[in-house]
Design a protein around this motif. Structure first.
Motif, mmCIF file in Angstrom:
data_model
loop_
_atom_site.group_PDB
_atom_site.id
_atom_site.type_symbol
_atom_site.label_atom_id
_atom_site.label_comp_id
_atom_site.label_asym_id
_atom_site.label_seq_id
_atom_site.Cartn_x
_atom_site.Cartn_y
_atom_site.Cartn_z
ATOM 1 N N TRP A 40 -4.282 0.391 -47.425
ATOM 2 C CA TRP A 40 -3.181 0.289 -48.093
ATOM 3 C C TRP A 40 -2.421 -0.112 -46.976
ATOM 4 C CZ3 TRP A 40 -2.856 3.116 -52.821
ATOM 5 C CH2 TRP A 40 -3.598 2.150 -54.348
ATOM 6 N N THR A 41 -1.027 -1.249 -46.301
ATOM 7 C CA THR A 41 -0.690 -0.712 -45.437
ATOM 8 C C THR A 41 1.469 -0.195 -45.869
ATOM 9 O OG1 THR A 41 -0.244 -3.452 -45.381
ATOM 10 C CG2 THR A 41 -2.177 -1.874 -44.016
ATOM 11 N N GLY A 42 1.506 -1.240 -47.015
ATOM 12 C CA GLY A 42 3.247 -0.451 -47.377
ATOM 13 C C GLY A 42 3.204 0.638 -48.828
ATOM 14 N N PRO A 43 4.334 0.700 -49.108
ATOM 15 C CA PRO A 43 3.970 1.257 -50.209
ATOM 16 C C PRO A 43 4.225 1.234 -51.988
ATOM 17 C CG PRO A 43 6.369 0.658 -49.414
ATOM 18 C CD PRO A 43 5.159 -0.033 -48.689
ATOM 19 N N PHE A 44 2.432 0.771 -51.874
ATOM 20 C CA PHE A 44 2.048 0.137 -52.821
ATOM 21 C C PHE A 44 2.070 1.057 -54.013
ATOM 22 C CE2 PHE A 44 -1.730 -0.818 -55.859
ATOM 23 C CZ PHE A 44 -0.684 -1.906 -56.637
ATOM 24 N N LEU A 45 1.435 2.842 -54.178
ATOM 25 C CA LEU A 45 1.687 3.326 -55.561
ATOM 26 C C LEU A 45 3.373 3.593 -56.008
ATOM 27 C CD1 LEU A 45 -0.484 5.835 -55.117
ATOM 28 C CD2 LEU A 45 -0.926 4.404 -56.084
ATOM 29 N N GLU A 46 4.243 3.530 -54.977
ATOM 30 C CA GLU A 46 5.582 3.879 -55.210
ATOM 31 C C GLU A 46 6.485 2.600 -55.939
ATOM 32 O OE1 GLU A 46 8.645 6.527 -52.967
ATOM 33 O OE2 GLU A 46 8.338 4.754 -52.223
ATOM 34 N N ASP A 47 6.098 1.484 -55.300
ATOM 35 C CA ASP A 47 6.546 0.322 -56.133
ATOM 36 C C ASP A 47 5.901 -0.162 -57.463
ATOM 37 O OD1 ASP A 47 7.938 -0.046 -54.236
ATOM 38 O OD2 ASP A 47 7.615 -1.518 -53.217
ATOM 39 N N ALA A 48 4.315 0.276 -57.026
ATOM 40 C CA ALA A 48 3.984 -0.098 -58.968
ATOM 41 C C ALA A 48 4.017 0.511 -59.642
ATOM 42 C CB ALA A 48 1.945 0.105 -58.294
ATOM 43 N N VAL A 49 4.137 2.115 -59.461
ATOM 44 C CA VAL A 49 4.937 3.432 -60.840
ATOM 45 C C VAL A 49 6.489 2.370 -60.600
ATOM 46 C CG1 VAL A 49 5.090 5.370 -60.803
ATOM 47 C CG2 VAL A 49 3.077 5.360 -60.030
ATOM 48 N N THR A 50 7.134 2.173 -59.734
ATOM 49 C CA THR A 50 8.388 1.997 -60.387
ATOM 50 C C THR A 50 8.830 0.902 -61.396
ATOM 51 O OG1 THR A 50 9.576 2.566 -58.274
ATOM 52 C CG2 THR A 50 10.363 1.246 -59.629
ATOM 53 N N ALA A 51 7.922 -0.080 -60.725
ATOM 54 C CA ALA A 51 8.046 -1.523 -61.871
ATOM 55 C C ALA A 51 6.927 -1.255 -63.250
ATOM 56 C CB ALA A 51 7.107 -2.507 -61.166
ATOM 57 N N LEU A 52 5.775 -0.712 -62.979
ATOM 58 C CA LEU A 52 5.351 -0.066 -64.580
ATOM 59 C C LEU A 52 6.289 0.850 -65.576
ATOM 60 C CD1 LEU A 52 1.516 -0.272 -63.458
ATOM 61 C CD2 LEU A 52 2.455 -1.758 -64.960
ATOM 62 N N GLY A 53 6.405 1.902 -64.644
ATOM 63 C CA GLY A 53 7.693 2.575 -64.774
ATOM 64 C C GLY A 53 8.752 2.036 -66.550
ATOM 65 N N GLN A 54 8.612 0.264 -66.295
ATOM 66 C CA GLN A 54 9.781 -0.630 -66.444
ATOM 67 C C GLN A 54 8.956 -0.606 -67.791
ATOM 68 O OE1 GLN A 54 12.739 -1.688 -64.084
ATOM 69 N NE2 GLN A 54 12.011 -1.349 -62.752
ATOM 70 N N GLY A 55 7.832 -0.675 -68.305
ATOM 71 C CA GLY A 55 7.838 -1.115 -69.321
ATOM 72 C C GLY A 55 6.642 -2.652 -69.264
ATOM 73 N N TYR A 56 6.507 -2.550 -67.317
ATOM 74 C CA TYR A 56 5.921 -4.082 -67.263
ATOM 75 C C TYR A 56 4.269 -3.403 -67.725
ATOM 76 C CZ TYR A 56 9.866 -6.040 -66.070
ATOM 77 O OH TYR A 56 11.234 -6.877 -66.376
ATOM 78 N N ASP A 57 3.919 -4.260 -67.992
ATOM 79 C CA ASP A 57 2.161 -4.054 -67.806
ATOM 80 C C ASP A 57 1.370 -4.043 -66.911
ATOM 81 O OD1 ASP A 57 2.356 -3.657 -70.705
ATOM 82 O OD2 ASP A 57 2.308 -5.874 -71.490
ATOM 83 N N LEU A 58 1.691 -4.878 -65.886
ATOM 84 C CA LEU A 58 0.800 -5.208 -64.942
ATOM 85 C C LEU A 58 2.091 -5.111 -63.508
ATOM 86 C CD1 LEU A 58 -1.704 -6.465 -63.933
ATOM 87 C CD2 LEU A 58 -0.624 -8.692 -63.968
#
Length: 335
Positions: A104-122
């Motif tokens: 990983w070269t960017g903040p993938f975990l932060e952005d993934a957890v943020t997006a999925l935390g808003q009720g998205y499945d993927l």
């Protein structure tokens, strides 16, 4: 007191012949910004370079509570990912994958957890790849099958996260490569039983993504580049046309297309698209076999016979596909 489960688990299937790749991979996870609770699950699939030796130098600095190494006899990447999923700690809501030759070269975990935390499945992100000038989102020449952020509503302007608008599953059927193996995260708590097919060595991630995709309700994505995909042990990429490994590749394509037709809910149009891929794979099988025989190269006859038994139509269509291959060869010479 029971430990609080991680927010997300990172499953890394591991089989490499070169030291240092896994260390770089895991280090890129440990260096992710933010306060995300995560667990790294490395599945050593009988690797020539042991996983334990690779991650050992990282433990004094980062500790071992976030890194778990699971050993198994060599069974292939799909089986290794399944083992990783079986070891996800109870109560972990999210899962992502990271190939051991990628980082990983960017903040993938932060952005993934943020997006999925808003009720998205993927959640999916963009990536670069060794040998490719364009990013993964830009690979497809057909503009209808690319992913342009301006066409989709913005969810988080600061992070550049968008909500996918449209029929995502249809796009997935026609361009599964849009989702990179190292830049997608999903709601594991909603899809706990979805697994990889260990019987498909090349392309098992396509079947996995389609299995998820047919039941997804909301998808988020970001065009940010989060990862670089490397060149470790990857039989799929290195089995180029004319090589001995190319026969294994086309046989796997045939099995994959058949599995998709059997297991995935498709519209008539989508089924016709997958059937086209199967027809192409069958013709590729004949072309590859003919090429190997003409060059007097080794042929894996047990694999040939197994594929013919598994796909009876392949044998029935053998004369037709042989004629097509010969005509195509003549046309190319005349051109």
């Amino acid at each position: 007191m029971p430990q609080t489960p991680p927010q997300i688990a990172i499953v890394i299937p591991y089989y490499q012949r070169r030291a240092g790749l896994l260390r770089q991979c895991v280090h890129s996870v440990l260096e992710q910004p933010g306060e995300i609770r995560f667990r790294v699950i490395v599945v050593d699939d009988g690797s020539p370079v042991p996983a334990a030796a690779e991650v050992a130098p990282l433990l004094p600095r980062f500790g071992d509570h976030r890194i778990q190494v699971v050993l198994q006899r060599n069974a292939g990447p799909g089986a290794a990912r399944n083992t990783g999923l079986d070891h996800v700690p109870a109560g972990t809501p999210l899962v992502t994958f990271l190939d051991s030759d990628d980082h990983w070269t960017g903040p993938f975990l932060e952005d993934a957890v943020t997006a999925l935390g808003q009720g998205y499945d993927l959640f999916i992100g963009n990536s670069t790849r060794t040998g490719q000038e364009k990013t993964r989102f830009e690979w497809e020449a057909d503009k209808g099958l690319d992913l342009q952020a301006t066409r989709h509503p913005i969810l988080d302007p600061e992070r550049g996260i968008h909500a996918y608008h449209g029929d995502f599953f249809d796009l997935l059927v026609r361009r599964t490569s849009l989702i990179g193996p190292t830049t997608f995260a999903y709601r594991f708590e909603k899809f706990p039983q979805v697994r990889f097919d260990p019987g498909i060595y090349n392309g098992q991630d396509r079947l996995f993504k389609l299995t998820l995709g047919q039941d997804l309700e909301r998808v988020a994505f970001s065009p940010r580049i989060y990862a670089h995909e490397g060149e470790g042990v990857n039989i799929f990429d290195k089995a180029q046309w004319g090589s001995e490994g190319s026969l294994r590749l086309v046989c796997s394509y045939i099995r994959l297309a058949r599995r998709v037709r059997e297991r995935i809910r498709l519209t008539p149009e989508q089924e016709a698209f997958v059937q086209g891929q199967l027809d192409e794979a069958r013709q590729g099988f004949v072309a590859t076999l003919l090429h190997l025989l003409r060059r007097r190269m080794p042929v894996d006859w047990p694999r040939v016979l197994a594929t013919l038994r598994e796909d009876p139509a392949l044998l029935a269509l053998l004369p037709v596909n042989l004629a097509r291959v010969v005509l195509a060869r003549r046309s190319s010479h005349e051109a």
